[in-house]
Design an enzyme around this catalytic site. Structure first.
Site, PDB file in Angstrom:
ATOM      1  N   GLU A  78      30.311 115.237  39.008  1.00  0.00           N
ATOM      2  CA  GLU A  78      28.923 114.953  38.617  1.00  0.00           C
ATOM      3  C   GLU A  78      28.510 115.641  37.326  1.00  0.00           C
ATOM      4  OE1 GLU A  78      28.573 118.941  39.381  1.00  0.00           O
ATOM      5  OE2 GLU A  78      29.699 117.492  40.560  1.00  0.00           O
TER       6      GLU A  78
ATOM      7  N   ASP B 279      25.926 122.402  43.846  1.00  0.00           N
ATOM      8  CA  ASP B 279      26.794 121.234  43.913  1.00  0.00           C
ATOM      9  C   ASP B 279      27.439 121.147  45.285  1.00  0.00           C
ATOM     10  OD1 ASP B 279      28.391 119.061  43.409  1.00  0.00           O
ATOM     11  OD2 ASP B 279      29.881 120.174  42.239  1.00  0.00           O
TER      12      ASP B 279
ATOM     13  N   ASP C 207      27.094 126.654  39.530  1.00  0.00           N
ATOM     14  CA  ASP C 207      27.462 125.464  38.765  1.00  0.00           C
ATOM     15  C   ASP C 207      26.459 125.156  37.648  1.00  0.00           C
ATOM     16  OD1 ASP C 207      29.483 123.658  38.373  1.00  0.00           O
ATOM     17  OD2 ASP C 207      28.641 122.122  39.675  1.00  0.00           O
TER      18      ASP C 207
ATOM     19  N   ASP D 194      31.741 114.066  43.236  1.00  0.00           N
ATOM     20  CA  ASP D 194      31.897 115.494  42.926  1.00  0.00           C
ATOM     21  C   ASP D 194      32.269 115.719  41.466  1.00  0.00           C
ATOM     22  OD1 ASP D 194      31.825 118.197  43.480  1.00  0.00           O
ATOM     23  OD2 ASP D 194      33.888 118.278  44.222  1.00  0.00           O
TER      24      ASP D 194
ATOM     25  N   LYS E 241      32.197 118.595  49.333  1.00  0.00           N
ATOM     26  CA  LYS E 241      33.141 119.697  49.198  1.00  0.00           C
ATOM     27  C   LYS E 241      33.426 120.329  50.558  1.00  0.00           C
ATOM     28  CE  LYS E 241      31.637 121.250  44.572  1.00  0.00           C
ATOM     29  NZ  LYS E 241      32.911 121.173  43.840  1.00  0.00           N
TER      30      LYS E 241
ATOM     31  N   ARG F  80      29.998 115.904  34.443  1.00  0.00           N
ATOM     32  CA  ARG F  80      30.215 115.055  33.272  1.00  0.00           C
ATOM     33  C   ARG F  80      29.202 113.921  33.216  1.00  0.00           C
ATOM     34  NH1 ARG F  80      36.191 113.817  35.300  1.00  0.00           N
ATOM     35  NH2 ARG F  80      35.786 115.932  36.035  1.00  0.00           N
TER      36      ARG F  80
ATOM     37  N   LYS G 261      25.337 122.386  31.090  1.00  0.00           N
ATOM     38  CA  LYS G 261      25.346 121.761  32.421  1.00  0.00           C
ATOM     39  C   LYS G 261      24.531 122.606  33.394  1.00  0.00           C
ATOM     40  CE  LYS G 261      28.422 120.996  36.367  1.00  0.00           C
ATOM     41  NZ  LYS G 261      29.794 121.178  36.881  1.00  0.00           N
TER      42      LYS G 261
END
Length: 459
Positions: free
Chosen positions: A310, A231, A249, A308, A238, A312, A226
């Site tokens: 995102e 993010d 991230d 959020d 967030k 996956r 990933k």
């Protein structure tokens, strides 16, 4: 090689460092001369973990170091010494309570690490001299772990999707591998709609980076990481606290890149594919909206319950593409859920597997190299938490229960049941400074997975 390690050559002057605990302090005292015993007593050294005593010889020169340790924690036993000891050369004493000398040396070097891109270290680390064969064994593992730390520590302005792709390209050049990338609108044409949807609001184009290496006749191994370089949460924004460290991230991508490097350096007999979906999850007029439905590469329709969730989304297209190669094994790494940290804390990455034997093998490798993991279940009844009233399923749901498991169950839908698959939900971060583990980016599970792959694909 990192400046905290060097080869121990014949005749080299290096101060021996002996590991000692309270149970063996009396035996260590007997090896000292009378003046050194008086020095030890005056210093009040009691061999408590994390303490040390630097002993002089008759001329006042450094002669020996006694380091108090916890014998159950060999990896971090010497983690503070590279900066606690004066600059100079040291070696592992022949005596000592720690038998796992490679782990002790690795901990020394990991503790010596300082991220130096924006601020020079205040001093050079003390240097540990090692036998040539031990140094050769440790060097690739150390380089890989420090690569993860460097990538995760780099702020997004200097490590966006393009720079993450450049890291893959540099790795490919070093090992004679091939790379290609699907960038921006090319993602839609090539059939990666969820990667495009997550990254389209950023001024930096999203992309899927692919590296290929090895003999096509060998078992096919696909590593997926990933790569969310920052993010914001998207339109489901967030909080400030939640966004503060989201440069990290892309920690899953950092792990996949480093592990691919170890596989190629070791010349494991595999046909390797590395896939890094790299995006920024940003806010703009064209940002992905809650309530949208995306048809993924695998053909599933997914309702966006939360922008959020995102990671996956970008992984699901990459996993579907990986499965098309009919691999022997797929492994993905992701800083996927805060729920995994709530369940297991910062030091235990959550392992998921669609084969019990696979999970058992990885966990055994993790124990062998002192790189801890903890398995969580793919509990199928929890799929109900991702139900959608108008699409095949949603990317998230209203329940706050079992967030790491439901995220893994989402990913599992994109891996055919016949394909062996491992998923690691990792933190990739140290919140505070500890011996061997300075605050910032961290490699977690990297050595465990490399040991597992060495055993699965012996040379």
């Amino acid at each position: 090689m990192h400046p905290s390690l060097a080869e121990l050559r014949r005749g080299a002057r290096a101060v021996p460092v002996e590991s000692v605990d309270r149970a063996h302090l009396a035996a260590a005292r007997k090896r000292l001369d009378a003046a050194q015993r008086r020095w030890l007593d005056a210093a009040g050294f009691d061999a408590a973990p994390g303490t040390l005593c630097l002993l002089p010889d008759a001329q006042g020169r450094r002669a020996r170091v006694l380091a108090g340790v916890d014998a159950d924690e060999p990896l971090w036993a010497f983690g503070a010494l590279a900066h606690a000891l004066p600059e100079g050369d040291y070696r592992l004493a022949d005596e000592g309570v720690l038998a796992e000398r490679e782990l002790v040396a690795l901990g020394w070097a990991l503790g010596a690490y300082r991220y130096a891109r924006y601020r020079a270290p205040k001093r050079a680390p003390a240097r540990l001299l090692l036998p040539k064969d031990m140094l050769a064994t440790l060097a690739p593992q150390l380089d890989a772990a420090l690569q993860v730390r460097d990538l995760v520590n780099t702020p997004t302005e200097d490590l966006g999707p393009e720079q993450l792709a450049e890291a893959v390209a540099a790795l490919a050049k070093a090992h004679g591998a091939k790379t290609r990338a699907f960038v921006g609108e090319q993602l839609l044409k090539a059939g990666f709609p969820t990667i495009h949807a997550v990254g389209r609001a950023s001024h930096r184009a999203p992309r899927l980076v692919e590296l290929g290496w090895g003999n096509p006749q060998h078992p096919r191994l696909v590593l997926v990481g990933k790569g969310v370089c920052f993010d914001s949460g998207g339109l489901d924004l967030k909080t400030a606290d939640g966004m503060r460290w989201m440069k990290k991230d892309m920690g899953g991508a950092a792990h996949a890149i480093a592990l691919a490097g170890l596989v190629m350096q070791a010349q494991l007999p595999v046909c390797l594919t590395l896939l890094v979906p790299a995006v920024e999850n940003s806010v703009a007029g064209n940002a992905l909206r809650p309530g949208e439905v995306i048809r993924t590469r695998a053909g599933h329709t997914v309702e966006i319950d939360n922008t959020d969730a995102e990671g996956r989304l970008i992984l699901c297209d990459a996993l579907a593409y990986a499965a098309e190669q009919q691999p022997d094994l797929i492994v993905d790494f992701a800083t996927l859920t805060g729920a995994a940290r709530v369940a297991l804390g910062p030091d235990l990455p959550a392992l998921f597997a669609n084969r019990d034997a696979l999970a058992d093998a990885v966990l055994a490798a993790a124990r062998a190299v002192r790189d801890p993991l903890w398995r969580l279940p793919l509990w199928r009844p929890y799929r109900k938490m991702l139900e959608s009233y108008l699409a095949d399923f949603a990317n998230s749901g209203a329940s706050r229960h079992a967030g790491a498991i439901t995220a893994a169950l989402y990913l599992e839908r994109f891996v055919p049941e016949a394909t062996p698959w491992l998923h690691l939900d990792t933190y990739a971060w140290n919140d505070t400074d500890r011996p061997g583990r300075p605050k910032g980016g961290e490699a977690q599970g990297l050595r465990a997975f490399f040991r597992f792959l060495e055993e699965r694909y012996p040379r």
